[in-house]
Design an enzyme around this catalytic site. Structure first.
Site, PDB file in Angstrom:
ATOM      1  N   ASP A 184       0.846  -1.196   0.000  1.00 21.58           N
ATOM      2  CA  ASP A 184       0.000   0.000   0.000  1.00 21.58           C
ATOM      3  C   ASP A 184       0.884   1.249   0.000  1.00 21.58           C
ATOM      4  OD1 ASP A 184      -1.946   1.902   0.396  1.00 21.58           O
ATOM      5  OD2 ASP A 184      -2.154   1.500   2.550  1.00 21.58           O
TER       6      ASP A 184
ATOM      7  N   ASN B 170      -0.460   4.531  -0.146  1.00 25.02           N
ATOM      8  CA  ASN B 170      -1.097   5.782   0.303  1.00 25.02           C
ATOM      9  C   ASN B 170      -1.811   5.674   1.654  1.00 25.02           C
ATOM     10  OD1 ASN B 170      -3.231   4.224  -0.396  1.00 25.02           O
ATOM     11  ND2 ASN B 170      -4.162   5.677  -1.843  1.00 25.02           N
TER      12      ASN B 170
ATOM     13  N   ASP C  76      -4.220   3.794   2.801  1.00 27.99           N
ATOM     14  CA  ASP C  76      -5.652   3.476   2.966  1.00 27.99           C
ATOM     15  C   ASP C  76      -5.861   2.009   3.352  1.00 27.99           C
ATOM     16  OD1 ASP C  76      -5.144   2.153   0.612  1.00 27.99           O
ATOM     17  OD2 ASP C  76      -6.698   3.152  -0.572  1.00 27.99           O
TER      18      ASP C  76
ATOM     19  N   ASP D 116      -1.807  -1.178  -3.731  1.00 24.30           N
ATOM     20  CA  ASP D 116      -2.122  -0.414  -4.932  1.00 24.30           C
ATOM     21  C   ASP D 116      -0.984  -0.481  -5.950  1.00 24.30           C
ATOM     22  OD1 ASP D 116      -0.240   1.375  -3.840  1.00 24.30           O
ATOM     23  OD2 ASP D 116      -1.821   2.388  -2.701  1.00 24.30           O
TER      24      ASP D 116
ATOM     25  N   ASP E 271      -4.703 -10.271 -15.813  1.00 21.64           N
ATOM     26  CA  ASP E 271      -5.740 -11.270 -15.572  1.00 21.64           C
ATOM     27  C   ASP E 271      -6.915 -10.978 -16.504  1.00 21.64           C
ATOM     28  OD1 ASP E 271      -7.266 -13.291 -14.129  1.00 21.64           O
ATOM     29  OD2 ASP E 271      -5.931 -12.864 -12.446  1.00 21.64           O
TER      30      ASP E 271
ATOM     31  N   ASP F 194      -8.994 -16.430 -16.365  1.00 18.94           N
ATOM     32  CA  ASP F 194      -9.785 -16.933 -15.253  1.00 18.94           C
ATOM     33  C   ASP F 194     -10.814 -17.977 -15.714  1.00 18.94           C
ATOM     34  OD1 ASP F 194     -10.339 -16.180 -12.331  1.00 18.94           O
ATOM     35  OD2 ASP F 194     -12.361 -16.076 -13.175  1.00 18.94           O
TER      36      ASP F 194
ATOM     37  N   GLU G 282      -6.693 -20.831 -16.638  1.00 20.74           N
ATOM     38  CA  GLU G 282      -7.050 -21.490 -15.375  1.00 20.74           C
ATOM     39  C   GLU G 282      -8.173 -22.474 -15.685  1.00 20.74           C
ATOM     40  OE1 GLU G 282      -8.640 -20.496 -10.884  1.00 20.74           O
ATOM     41  OE2 GLU G 282      -9.607 -19.630 -12.629  1.00 20.74           O
TER      42      GLU G 282
ATOM     43  N   HIS H 247      -3.650 -17.094  -5.136  1.00 16.49           N
ATOM     44  CA  HIS H 247      -4.494 -16.333  -4.214  1.00 16.49           C
ATOM     45  C   HIS H 247      -5.727 -17.114  -3.770  1.00 16.49           C
ATOM     46  CE1 HIS H 247      -6.205 -15.978  -8.152  1.00 16.49           C
ATOM     47  NE2 HIS H 247      -7.340 -15.520  -7.622  1.00 16.49           N
ATOM     48  N   ASP H 248      -5.951 -18.302  -4.315  1.00 16.07           N
ATOM     49  CA  ASP H 248      -7.102 -19.130  -3.935  1.00 16.07           C
ATOM     50  C   ASP H 248      -6.703 -20.313  -3.049  1.00 16.07           C
ATOM     51  OD1 ASP H 248      -8.817 -17.597  -5.560  1.00 16.07           O
ATOM     52  OD2 ASP H 248      -8.410 -18.857  -7.310  1.00 16.07           O
TER      53      ASP H 248
HETATM   54  C1  NOJ Z   1     -10.860 -18.068 -10.119  1.00 15.39           C
HETATM   55  C2  NOJ Z   1     -10.141 -16.986  -9.390  1.00 15.39           C
HETATM   56  O1  NOJ Z   1      -8.806 -17.353  -9.223  1.00 15.39           O
HETATM   57  C3  NOJ Z   1     -10.875 -16.775  -8.089  1.00 15.39           C
HETATM   58  O2  NOJ Z   1     -10.173 -15.956  -7.200  1.00 15.39           O
HETATM   59  C4  NOJ Z   1     -12.239 -16.229  -8.402  1.00 15.39           C
HETATM   60  O3  NOJ Z   1     -12.984 -16.160  -7.221  1.00 15.39           O
HETATM   61  C5  NOJ Z   1     -12.981 -17.108  -9.399  1.00 15.39           C
HETATM   62  N1  NOJ Z   1     -12.159 -17.580 -10.468  1.00 15.39           N
HETATM   63  C6  NOJ Z   1     -14.110 -16.343 -10.006  1.00 15.39           C
HETATM   64  O4  NOJ Z   1     -13.602 -15.335 -10.844  1.00 15.39           O
END
Ligand code: NOJ
Length: 561
Positions: A21, A23, A25, A29, A98, A199, A256, A329-330
């Protein structure tokens, strides 16, 4: 096998909300990213995959896009983004954006129009259906819990949303919609980006008629994945996208693809297929989920992991191309998931990195993985922010009366917020991520685990990743060598060979906190053996590489010639 730059590259994923980050908040960013590019250059990565930075109401942290051609205000401006891209390129770092085109936000102008009336010009950009016998058009369950259909009063019909109800699915059957998407892709490519991560791209073709899935006892809604994963027109759509857009640029693409098999992987990535360059497969991410899905925890089984990864290595060899990843990130943090994040955190993080980075494919490193960041355990569900986690908790605890303790255990193991706690830059307040209040709390272990400490310690996970990346650049065998699994049945040792131009790499890794004996299952043919890389400093002399002792979480690689 054709030599291509993206086969030789290492990718680093940035989840912008949690990266840095600038700034105060509390939200990461774009200027924050730009300020850390020297760090990424030092690590040695070639490409950044940036999770979505487009306008979004953030129901799913940017994976619900309301404007594909503008930057989310919280992240900065288009000028900030352009500066970031140019600073990346100055450092020889490429940028992969993405591409989220299975669905948009319900606040996207197309959907706002689409809702208005059945004869609106944009109606057919989405998947609208009348109800059946006063119920949803079919019994599909949303990946984020509940029905995959949302009723809309205005026109008395339902729209399909495989994810949250604020993420309506786009109708790829509509050629006009497809053209708009291709135009949007060209808009970004013409700005100079170097590729796309796509995605859930294998969800875009749904089976005609959208049939209900077979009932499952005790369940109101069930997964309809067989009717939308790798659907009937998927290859046609991707070939069209390739012809219209991708083939015109020298870029990196990765799709993905939950539920993809190696046979399909070859169809998606085959050199003569003109679709994508690689896919993210999910088989190895599913090994600790039981019949009830990802939240149904079952013990980790190394033999299963070896079989899955080896199958992808062998089947795609010379025919397609693999991506290699433990994290994104999932997913929960790999050192907590398959390693030991307590007494062997550093060793097991390095072992896991070795095991993955010595395979064939393009490796992806997720922010914080390179310093061995771990899972987090917040005491209250109120501290979690992820929509998947919150919807699941609500359904299981409030609607089905399951034990909150048990559900929290599954969140500790699998929740997506494990990966989304802010990057730990130093041991100062909020780990140096923000001067404000972070949108998601920092993992309390930041005093010990942080970038500053990792850079200062030559034995850190960071320096080890740096070395792995460097080795890949200097040794074609890592990129192009043929793979062979050894000792398939051993429950704790993952060992394999890579062979290329008369040389071999013998990779031996210990997935346990106990010592293990390695007895090579194959007679190796070589005259010289040399230690290539390993995660222990104290080097034990090995007389015969067919047989040696491995210390807890040890990884050792020999080069044979
Ligand atoms: C896969 C993404 O990696 C995930 O973070 C997202 O929630 C779902 N697709 C829906 O876009």
């Amino acid at each position: 096998m054709e030599k291509r730059w993206w086969k030789e590259a290492v990718v680093y994923q940035i989840y912008p909300r949690s990266f840095m980050d600038s700034n105060g908040d509390g939200i990461g960013d774009i200027k924050g990213i730009t300020s850390k590019l020297d760090y990424l250059q030092e690590l040695g990565i070639d490409v950044v995959w940036l999770s979505p930075v487009y306008q979004s109401p953030n129901d799913d942290n940017g994976y619900d896009i309301s404007d594909y051609r503008n930057i989310l205000d919280e992240f900065g401006t288009m000028a900030d983004w352009e500066e970031m891209l140019s600073e990346m390129h100055k450092r020889n770092i490429k940028l992969m954006m993405d591409l989220v085109v299975n669905h948009t936000s319900d606040e996207h102008a197309w959907f706002v129009e689409s809702r208005k009336s059945k004869d609106n010009k944009y109606r057919d950009y989405y998947i609208w259906r009348p109800g059946k016998d006063g119920k949803e058009p079919n019994n599909w369950e949303s990946i984020f819990s509940g029905s995959a259909w949302q009723y809309d009063d205005l026109t008395g019909e339902y729209y399909l949303h495989l994810f949250s109800k604020k993420q309506p699915d786009l109708n790829w059957e509509n050629p006009g919609l497809r053209q708009e998407i291709y135009d949007m892709m060209k808009f970004w490519l013409d700005k100079g980006i170097d590729g796309f991560r796509m995605d859930v791209i294998n969800f875009i073709s749904k089976m005609e008629g959208l049939p209900s899935a077979p009932e499952e006892p005790g369940k109101k809604y069930v997964s309809g994945s067989r009717y939308f994963m790798n659907g009937p027109r998927i290859h046609e759509f991707l070939q069209e996208m390739n012809k219209e857009v991708l083939s015109k640029y020298d870029i990196i693409t990765v799709g993905e693809m939950p539920g993809v098999t190696p046979e399909q992987g070859i169809l998606y990535t085959g050199e003569d297929r003109n679709e994508l360059q690689m896919v993210f497969q999910f088989e190895h991410m599913g090994i600790d989920g039981g019949p009830g899905g990802k939240w149904d925890l079952i013990p980790f089984d190394l033999v299963k992991l070896k079989r899955i990864l080896s199958k992808w290595q062998v089947e795609l060899y010379g025919k397609g191309w693999n991506s290699l990843y433990w994290n994104n990130h999932d997913q929960p943090r790999v050192v907590s998931r398959f390693g030991n994040d307590k007494e062997y955190r550093v060793l097991s993080a390095k072992m896991l990195a070795t095991c993955l980075h010595m395979m064939q494919g393009t490796p992806y490193i997720y922010q914080g993985e390179e310093i061995g960041m771990t899972n987090v355990q917040f005491t209250s569900i109120e501290d979690y922010k992820d929509i998947e986690t919150l919807n699941m908790y609500k359904e299981k605890v409030h609607e089905n009366g399951e034990s909150p303790k048990k559900v929290m255990e599954s969140i500790y193991a699998k929740g997506r917020d494990n990966a989304r706690t802010p990057v730990q830059w130093n041991n100062q307040e909020n780990a140096g991520f923000t001067t404000g209040t972070p949108w998601l709390a920092v993992n309390p272990n930041y005093k010990e685990i942080n970038v500053e400490a990792a850079i200062a310690d030559p034995n850190s996970v960071f320096h080890y990743y740096k070395k792995l990346i460097q080795l890949r650049k200097e040794n074609e065998i890592i990129v192009y060598g043929q793979y062979e699994l050894l000792n398939e049945e051993h429950p704790h040792i993952f060992a394999y060979l890579r062979s290329y131009n008369g040389e071999q790499l013998l990779v031996v890794t210990n997935f346990s906190s106990e010592e293990q004996e390695f007895h090579c299952s194959k007679k190796l043919d070589y005259t010289n053996s040399q230690r290539f890389i390993g995660n222990y400093d104290e080097i034990e002399e090995v007389e015969d590489i067919h047989q040696f002792r491995l210390r807890p979480w040890e990884a050792i690689v020999y080069k044979l010639s």
